[in-house]
Write a protein that holds these residues in place. Structure first.
Motif: not given
Ligand code: BGC
Length: 765
Positions: A405, A484, A633, A350, A596-597, A355-357, A631
């Motif tokens: 993003w 996503e 996450l 990445y 995905k998550q 990210f929002w992570d 993901s």
């Protein structure tokens, strides 16, 4: 035992993963756990040293470029490599290499309690010379610019000359893999050497990033008791500085070489980098290596006193818990330029983007264990607020702040907008973290100086993007939620609920600040041109916010159309087709109910008071059936929510998946860097999951449960300036204030308690 991570493997596939697992960092410098002696092509490697936020700007190539697609993106650069040290034995100059001769013993150990990594090898050369080689590394938490390698050599059966060649290499490039969207496809060589200098036993390399113009430099020098520098070469063509040291080795006698590398860059070190590096060297010259290791140990001791999580009854999980926390600490940026990238400072996945992570998965950990670091993360977002406002305008909004993003220095770096820019929720996620900070610290000064503005500008975005439907509901169209595998939808439940929270709290915070000190806050109001009607519009939109609900199933649909789609055919999907993103076109995925998550389930965690118990329960069951957890996450959220709905076994199962994801490389890409959000998610699954922590306007809530596999677990929480320790056993939960201070009120299993320093609290399950 569980303070140390040990490995003995020489398998090639393990080694690239281990380069990530054994990376060392301090939030500024990150050095992968590469081997000093280098193996060229013989062993696969991703050799890397990174400086948080140090980047180049590269063009984004598009086949079809439409309006407001970003022209370029930032990319974290691999900088000067100071890891290389070669050892040569005797007249024949036998090169120490673990792929030749015989490795009699080999261990590398990450000491998480002391902040260092040690690699020990007992080696027999092809000609029979035996030597013990030890490399001990430290990236200092106390001296931000320092990366140190301390090498000791012990000849075991010979007394002959030993030659050591140490290199500072400026000829570096980034790692690329065109077949994996999660790493960079091209543009490997972006950092160019401008100055090489070898004088006074020191080597200096300064390099410049091609487009951003940012410069980084490394100053390398050595300390040794008895070794002699016999050669110092400035190799202009190869762009490196080569130091050669020699000793007369004696059987059984230890040789020591300490290599100090000082990294500086023009983001932080404003004046001349050369002078800066030498100034830092002068300062460090007064500090012995032992003192460096001691101060590092002291730093870690303090960190663990405030952050450690202990679990009795599961050694592998204990190890993982500490490992994940340790790497978070090594990766978190500590200045306004930097944040925590998705891979921390451990690798190039990445491209070093934030990210929002950060806000949803990592910030909460720091908020509760090291609030000064959490505050720094908020300041970073504030520092890119102007970019976010400009981006909102560019995206056609008349007002507000739209955060990128993915980014490093503030502009949008995502070229695939359906799963990038369209994730507007990131702006509400950032607002959410500011609100959580306020709830946990009560820091009104900060909210006055930074928080209010951020909450207002993000709230303005929702007013602009949303609209009132005919039925009076406030709707948000064409955005992508966290999942996503579903893109560009109307009324994503997560986004709408988070936007509602953002709008409500923008208003609430303004009222609090007005009440606290109206004259002080008036300056902020004037600067932001805040109008009364605007505040009203925040409240009206929040009140009218449309939160989709499906009567029949008793769940919150992920968005307006999610439930109308066919469910993905999981039974017919071969195992090797996961993660689906590597095997199906996005459109194929968008057409099905497949996640995905965690998305709606995550909203139910963050904003549990928006939904009733039955909806939370039903939604958990429903989405669990259609979520792949492709993901990293995801499983931590399902762990927390399984605990929330009382499914402790399931929570435990998801927790195990989460906790050891990188240690066991279960996603198969740990070589590209660690999964930092998941590492934060591990702590969260423990504390927000099993201990039921929630930080709300009315205080700190706990509702502890103990998985039957454990005897007990304990953790620490910073709350309103106090340090709380909680221990959950089979029968009860014991809570105490660690340091003397003001009493704290907290809610345990829905009952309010007052905690004082002299009286611990015991709440039976
Ligand atoms: C996830 C995103 C996450 C990103 C970086 C993606 O795979 O779907 O939610 O922000 O990775 O970790």
């Amino acid at each position: 035992m569980s303070w140390k991570i040990k490995r003995h493997s020489m398998k090639e596939t393990d080694l690239t993963n281990e380069e990530s697992l054994f990376f060392l960092g301090n939030g500024y410098i990150g050095v992968r756990g590469n081997f000093e002696e280098t193996y060229g092509e013989a062993i696969g490697t991703i050799r890397g040293t990174y400086l948080n936020a140090f980047h180049d700007v590269i063009d984004i190539p598009y086949g079809e470029k439409l309006f407001a697609f970003p022209d370029n993106q930032q990319k974290m650069l691999n900088v000067m490599d100071s890891q290389t040290i070669h050892v040569y034995l005797g007249e024949e100059k036998e090169h120490f290499s673990m792929t030749e001769g015989e490795v009699l013993d080999y261990t590398r150990t990450l000491h998480m309690d002391e902040g260092r990594m040690v690699r020990e090898i007992h080696w027999k050369s092809p000609l029979g010379r035996e030597i013990k080689v030890q490399f001990e590394r430290l990236v200092s938490f106390v001296h931000r610019e320092l990366f140190l390698i301390n090498m000791t050599l012990t000849p075991m059966n010979f007394s002959e000359s030993i030659t050591v060649v140490s290199v500072l290499n400026g000829d570096v490039e980034n790692y690329v893999n065109p077949d994996d969207p999660r790493v960079a496809a091209g543009e490997a060589k972006r950092l160019h050497v401008e100055t090489l200098d070898a004088t006074d036993e020191c080597g200096f390399v300064r390099s410049r990033a091609e487009n951003s113009g940012l410069e980084a430099a490394s100053l390398t020098y050595h300390n040794t008791q008895e070794g002699k520098l016999i050669d110092l070469q400035q190799e202009d063509v190869l762009k490196r500085i080569v130091f050669t040291y020699q000793w007369q080795g004696e059987e059984g006698k230890v040789i020591d070489l300490s290599k100090r590398n000082i990294y500086v860059d023009t983001l932080r070190h404003k004046e001349d980098l050369f002078q800066n590096a030498y100034r830092l060297k002068d300062q460090l010259d007064t500090v012995e290596d032992e003192q460096l290791f001691a101060s590092q140990h002291k730093y870690l001791t303090r960190f663990w006193q405030h952050a450690d999580v202990e679990v009795e009854g599961d050694e592998a999980l204990q190890e993982a818990l500490r490992f994940n926390l340790y790497h978070l600490l090594q990766s978190v940026g500590r200045d306004k330029h930097s944040n925590i990238s998705a891979k921390g400072l451990s690798g190039e996945g990445y491209e070093g983007h934030y990210f929002w992570d950060t806000e949803i998965y990592m910030f909460p950990v720091f908020l509760m264990t090291a609030p000064e670091l959490a505050k720094q993360l908020l300041i970073y977002r504030y520092s890119i607020l102007e970019h976010a406002k400009a981006r909102a305008i560019e995206m056609g909004h008349g007002q507000g702040a739209l955060f990128p993003w993915r980014t490093i220095s503030g502009s949008e770096c995502s070229s695939y907008f359906p799963a990038g820019t369209a994730q507007y929720h990131i702006s509400a996620d950032i607002a959410y973290s500011y609100i959580q900070y306020y709830h946990a610290t009560g820091d009104l000064q900060f909210m006055n100086d930074y928080g209010a503005e951020l909450l207002i500008e993000t709230a303005r975005l929702w007013i602009d993007i949303g609209h009132f439907r005919e039925d009076g509901k406030f709707a948000i169209d064409d955005v992508t939620g966290p999942d996503e595998y579903t893109a560009i939808v109307n009324n994503n439940y997560y986004t709408n609920a988070m936007a509602k929270h953002n709008l409500n709290w923008a208003n609430e915070m303004i009222q609090i600040l007005r009440q606290e000190d109206s004259a002080r806050f008036q300056q902020v109001e004037d600067r932001l041109n805040l109008r009364e009607e605007e505040l009203e519009s925040f409240c009206i939109a929040a009140e009218a916010m449309f939160l989709p609900y499906d009567q029949e199933r008793g769940i919150n649909p992920q968005d307006d159309t999610f439930l109308n789609k066919a469910v993905w055919n999981f039974e017919q999907t071969p195992k090797e087709h996961y993660p689906l993103l590597l095997n199906y076109h996005p459109l194929t995925l968008y057409r099905y109910q497949v996640c995905k998550q965690a998305d709606t389930v995550l909203a139910h965690f963050l904003l549990e008071d928006e939904a009733d118990e039955a909806t939370i329960r039903n939604s958990f069951d429903y989405y669990e059936r259609v979520t792949t957890h492709d993901s990293s996450l995801s499983s931590c959220v399902f762990s927390m929510m399984a605990a929330r709905v009382g499914e402790l076994d399931k929570a435990y199962h998801y927790f195990q998946e989460t906790a050891r994801l990188d240690l066991d490389n279960t996603h198969g890409n740990t070589k590209d860097g660690l999964h930092l959000a998941n590492m934060g998610g591990t702590w969260m699954a423990m504390v927000f999951g099993f201990a039921g922590l929630r930080i709300k306007a009315d205080g700190l809530h706990l509702s502890p449960q103990l998985p039957e596999q454990w005897e007990r677990f304990s953790f620490h929480l910073h709350y309103k300036g106090q340090l709380i320790e909680a221990t959950v056993t089979k029968d009860d939960c014991l809570i105490r204030l660690v340091e003397e201070g003001e009493p704290v009120s907290l809610v345990v299993n829905e009952e309010v308690y007052h905690l004082t320093y002299d009286q611990e609290l015991r709440v039976p399950h």
